[in-house]
Design a protein around this motif. Structure first.
Motif, PDB file in Angstrom:
ATOM      1  N   ASP A  13       0.815  -1.234   0.000  1.00  0.00           N
ATOM      2  CA  ASP A  13       0.000   0.000   0.000  1.00  0.00           C
ATOM      3  C   ASP A  13       0.837   1.268   0.000  1.00  0.00           C
ATOM      4  N   MET A  14       1.882   1.282  -0.806  1.00  0.00           N
ATOM      5  CA  MET A  14       2.735   2.458  -0.911  1.00  0.00           C
ATOM      6  C   MET A  14       2.498   3.163  -2.245  1.00  0.00           C
ATOM      7  N   HIS A  15       2.781   4.469  -2.274  1.00  0.00           N
ATOM      8  CA  HIS A  15       2.783   5.209  -3.539  1.00  0.00           C
ATOM      9  C   HIS A  15       4.211   5.160  -4.098  1.00  0.00           C
ATOM     10  N   ILE A  16       4.357   4.633  -5.313  1.00  0.00           N
ATOM     11  CA  ILE A  16       5.673   4.382  -5.896  1.00  0.00           C
ATOM     12  C   ILE A  16       5.858   5.225  -7.156  1.00  0.00           C
ATOM     13  N   LEU A  17       7.000   5.899  -7.220  1.00  0.00           N
ATOM     14  CA  LEU A  17       7.416   6.600  -8.426  1.00  0.00           C
ATOM     15  C   LEU A  17       8.530   5.787  -9.074  1.00  0.00           C
ATOM     16  N   VAL A  18       8.329   5.370 -10.326  1.00  0.00           N
ATOM     17  CA  VAL A  18       9.313   4.568 -11.057  1.00  0.00           C
ATOM     18  C   VAL A  18       9.983   5.459 -12.099  1.00  0.00           C
ATOM     19  N   ILE A  19      11.314   5.548 -12.050  1.00  0.00           N
ATOM     20  CA  ILE A  19      12.076   6.304 -13.043  1.00  0.00           C
ATOM     21  C   ILE A  19      12.925   5.323 -13.831  1.00  0.00           C
ATOM     22  N   LEU A  20      12.718   5.300 -15.143  1.00  0.00           N
ATOM     23  CA  LEU A  20      13.436   4.383 -16.034  1.00  0.00           C
ATOM     24  C   LEU A  20      14.303   5.195 -16.988  1.00  0.00           C
ATOM     25  N   THR A  21      15.613   5.036 -16.908  1.00  0.00           N
ATOM     26  CA  THR A  21      16.524   5.768 -17.783  1.00  0.00           C
ATOM     27  C   THR A  21      17.651   4.825 -18.223  1.00  0.00           C
TER      28      THR A  21
ATOM     29  N   GLY B 141      -2.305   1.858  -2.836  1.00  0.00           N
ATOM     30  CA  GLY B 141      -1.078   2.259  -3.497  1.00  0.00           C
ATOM     31  C   GLY B 141      -1.263   2.686  -4.943  1.00  0.00           C
ATOM     32  N   SER B 142      -0.190   3.204  -5.520  1.00  0.00           N
ATOM     33  CA  SER B 142      -0.205   3.619  -6.925  1.00  0.00           C
ATOM     34  C   SER B 142       1.199   3.486  -7.498  1.00  0.00           C
ATOM     35  N   ILE B 143       1.272   3.353  -8.826  1.00  0.00           N
ATOM     36  CA  ILE B 143       2.548   3.335  -9.534  1.00  0.00           C
ATOM     37  C   ILE B 143       2.531   4.457 -10.564  1.00  0.00           C
ATOM     38  N   THR B 144       3.486   5.372 -10.425  1.00  0.00           N
ATOM     39  CA  THR B 144       3.638   6.485 -11.361  1.00  0.00           C
ATOM     40  C   THR B 144       4.965   6.301 -12.079  1.00  0.00           C
ATOM     41  N   GLN B 145       4.963   6.465 -13.392  1.00  0.00           N
ATOM     42  CA  GLN B 145       6.181   6.225 -14.176  1.00  0.00           C
ATOM     43  C   GLN B 145       6.704   7.504 -14.806  1.00  0.00           C
ATOM     44  N   ILE B 146       8.032   7.693 -14.741  1.00  0.00           N
ATOM     45  CA  ILE B 146       8.721   8.711 -15.531  1.00  0.00           C
ATOM     46  C   ILE B 146       9.811   8.005 -16.337  1.00  0.00           C
ATOM     47  N   PRO B 147       9.474   7.533 -17.557  1.00  0.00           N
ATOM     48  CA  PRO B 147      10.532   6.991 -18.423  1.00  0.00           C
ATOM     49  C   PRO B 147      11.324   8.153 -19.029  1.00  0.00           C
ATOM     50  N   ILE B 148      12.637   8.022 -19.064  1.00  0.00           N
ATOM     51  CA  ILE B 148      13.491   9.047 -19.672  1.00  0.00           C
ATOM     52  C   ILE B 148      14.140   8.431 -20.913  1.00  0.00           C
ATOM     53  N   LEU B 149      14.057   9.133 -22.034  1.00  0.00           N
ATOM     54  CA  LEU B 149      14.687   8.617 -23.250  1.00  0.00           C
ATOM     55  C   LEU B 149      15.426   9.741 -23.962  1.00  0.00           C
ATOM     56  N   THR B 150      16.552   9.394 -24.576  1.00  0.00           N
ATOM     57  CA  THR B 150      17.321  10.354 -25.363  1.00  0.00           C
ATOM     58  C   THR B 150      16.955  10.179 -26.827  1.00  0.00           C
ATOM     59  N   MET B 151      16.485  11.246 -27.445  1.00  0.00           N
ATOM     60  CA  MET B 151      16.056  11.192 -28.842  1.00  0.00           C
ATOM     61  C   MET B 151      17.288  11.236 -29.753  1.00  0.00           C
ATOM     62  N   PRO B 152      17.520  10.217 -30.571  1.00  0.00           N
ATOM     63  CA  PRO B 152      18.663  10.256 -31.500  1.00  0.00           C
ATOM     64  C   PRO B 152      18.579  11.484 -32.413  1.00  0.00           C
TER      65      PRO B 152
END
Length: 465
Positions: A241-249, A297-308
């Motif tokens: 039951d946690m609020h989770i922020l997921v950062i993918l880089t 709980g909740s899952i929030t995502q911040i995917p980070i991508l570098t644009m070629p």
């Protein structure tokens, strides 16, 4: 009883082909014995009759075609989970690399996750405060949302990711805990050290779970890393039951690894050489964000991508934009002018922010001031284009006000220090101070009652800037 197979038919890159296989399944894990003693792990990525194609996590160097033993394990890749996983650092496939020993699991979950019934989803509301004005004020991050950052090579997306991890917090004081799951894919050693050192020095490591896949690690691990991270997030969110922020880089490294493996399997390439299933593969990751009914709980995502080549139409940002609910775009021109974070406001948006801001969430004036700042800054670009033709001296007094507003907006609102954590009220108040540069009659996106309460005229604001 699972059989053990001796010998291989073929080896190609990180793949090996085993013949005569029976009673095996797709995505099943296998144990590989090399030279009689060394143990490696792999997973079955293709089955055709009695032939199985196995991805080897540690690579296929020194593997013999004759005496290598392959033993299917009867299950897909699983990661051990318990609440003590917080504050730990793992490699790309979930093995501890922080010297603190193994995890003593309460459960083990399949890293591929389980599909979420759309009927069971809760519509995302309320927000996560990052302390960064250009995000909180104009592209607000809503709990349960997936909001990517589109960056480019050489732009400070790593520093921005660290700042978000350090400053992110729930909007209101609640009894629910908040934590961050951070996954880095294909990063250099110095970047990995920068992430770890930054989290340790700022004192947030105890609420962070880190997964680090280095650039010299096997490519196949890069495919597993985000799935391990999201499995941990699902456990903490829906079981604890946690609020989770997921950062993918960096998701670009992930997609390039997917392309490399697809090519070694001999699959027919699609646009830019990426596999035709890139969209569905990315969706299998991004759609693991959200909220469930009857779960806190909740899952929030911040995917980070570098644009070629800074190309926003490249397949990776293009497909990501279709799946996610908005984007935050970093601009090279702003970065070269010393603006941090170099968020270019006009192409950035958060499609869910309208339902998680305003009275009861942030402040009653938030929707109006966000719309007005967007509209006014858009007009600034038109005036700048005109000034580039006729010269700034030939502009009308009103257009000169817009030029002044644009400079102040970039200098005061968008720009902030890398350790500056602005409360939401300060962000909104700063927006009103900047709008005070413009005449009241120009603020046509704001209700008159809100204007009466918050607007200060140009003359009283100019001295503050």
């Amino acid at each position: 009883m699972k059989l053990e197979y001796i010998g291989l038919k073929e080896i190609s890159g990180s793949l090996m082909v085993v013949e005569g296989v029976s009673d095996a399944s797709f995505e099943e894990m296998v144990e590989i014995t090399v030279e009689g003693t060394e143990k490696r792990i792999g997973r079955i990525v293709e089955l055709s009759g009695d032939i199985a194609v196995v991805q080897v996590f540690e690579g296929t160097s020194n593997i013999s075609l004759t005496n290598t033993k392959t033993k299917p394990l009867g299950h897909s890749l699983e990661i051990p989970l318990s609440k003590e996983i917080l504050g730990r650092v793992f490699d790309g496939v979930g093995r501890p690399i922080d010297g603190l020993g193994s995890i003593f699991p309460q459960v083990k979950w399949d890293v591929n996750g389980k599909p979420i019934n759309p009927v069971s989803r809760e519509y995302p509301r309320n927000y996560i405060q990052t302390g960064i004005s250009s995000i909180d004020g104009l592209t607000t991050l809503i709990r349960g949302q997936k909001l990517p950052i589109f960056s480019g090579n050489g732009l400070p997306h790593d520093a921005l990711a660290v700042q978000i991890v350090r400053q992110a917090q729930l909007a209101q004081q609640e009894d629910t805990e908040f934590a961050v799951v951070f996954a880095a894919m294909g990063v250099k050693h110095d970047v990995a050290d920068f992430f770890k050192k930054s989290f340790e020095e700022s004192g947030v490591l105890q609420k962070v779970v880190m997964f680090i896949n280095l650039a010299n690690d096997p490519v196949v691990e890069r495919i597993i890393t985000p799935r391990c991270a999201l499995t941990v997030a699902e456990y903490l969110a829906f079981e604890q039951d946690m609020h989770i922020l997921v950062i993918l880089t960096d998701m670009t490294s992930y997609c390039e690894a997917l392309r490399e493996i697809s090519s070694s399997k001999g699959e027919i390439p699609s646009r830019k050489g990426f596999p035709g299933y890139l969209y569905s593969d990315l969706a299998s990751l991004y759609e693991r964000a959200g909220m469930l009914k009857k779960r806190k709980g909740s899952i929030t995502q911040i995917p980070i991508l570098t644009m070629p080549n800074d190309d926003i139409t490249h397949p990776i940002p293009d497909l990501t934009g279709y799946i996610t609910e908005g984007q935050i775009v970093l601009d090279r021109t702003l970065h070269q002018r010393g603006v941090y974070p170099p968020v270019i406001v006009l192409p950035s948006l958060s499609r869910l922010m309208k339902d998680g801001i305003g009275e009861g969430f942030t402040r009653e004036d938030h929707p109006a001031i966000a719309n007005q700042l967007f509209a006014s800054y858009a007009h600034v670009q038109e005036v700048r284009a005109l000034a580039s033709v006729i010269g700034e001296d030939e502009l009308s007094e009103l257009d000169k006000r817009y030029i002044e507003f644009g400079k102040a907006f970039e200098k005061e609102f968008v720009t902030q220090e890398r350790d500056e954590n602005r409360p939401m009220d300060d962000t909104l108040d700063m927006g009103w101070r900047l709008l005070g540069i413009l005449p009241r009659e120009e603020l046509d996106r704001v209700d008159i009652n809100v204007l009466d309460k918050y607007y200060k005229p140009y003359s009283s604001v100019r001295g503050e800037l």
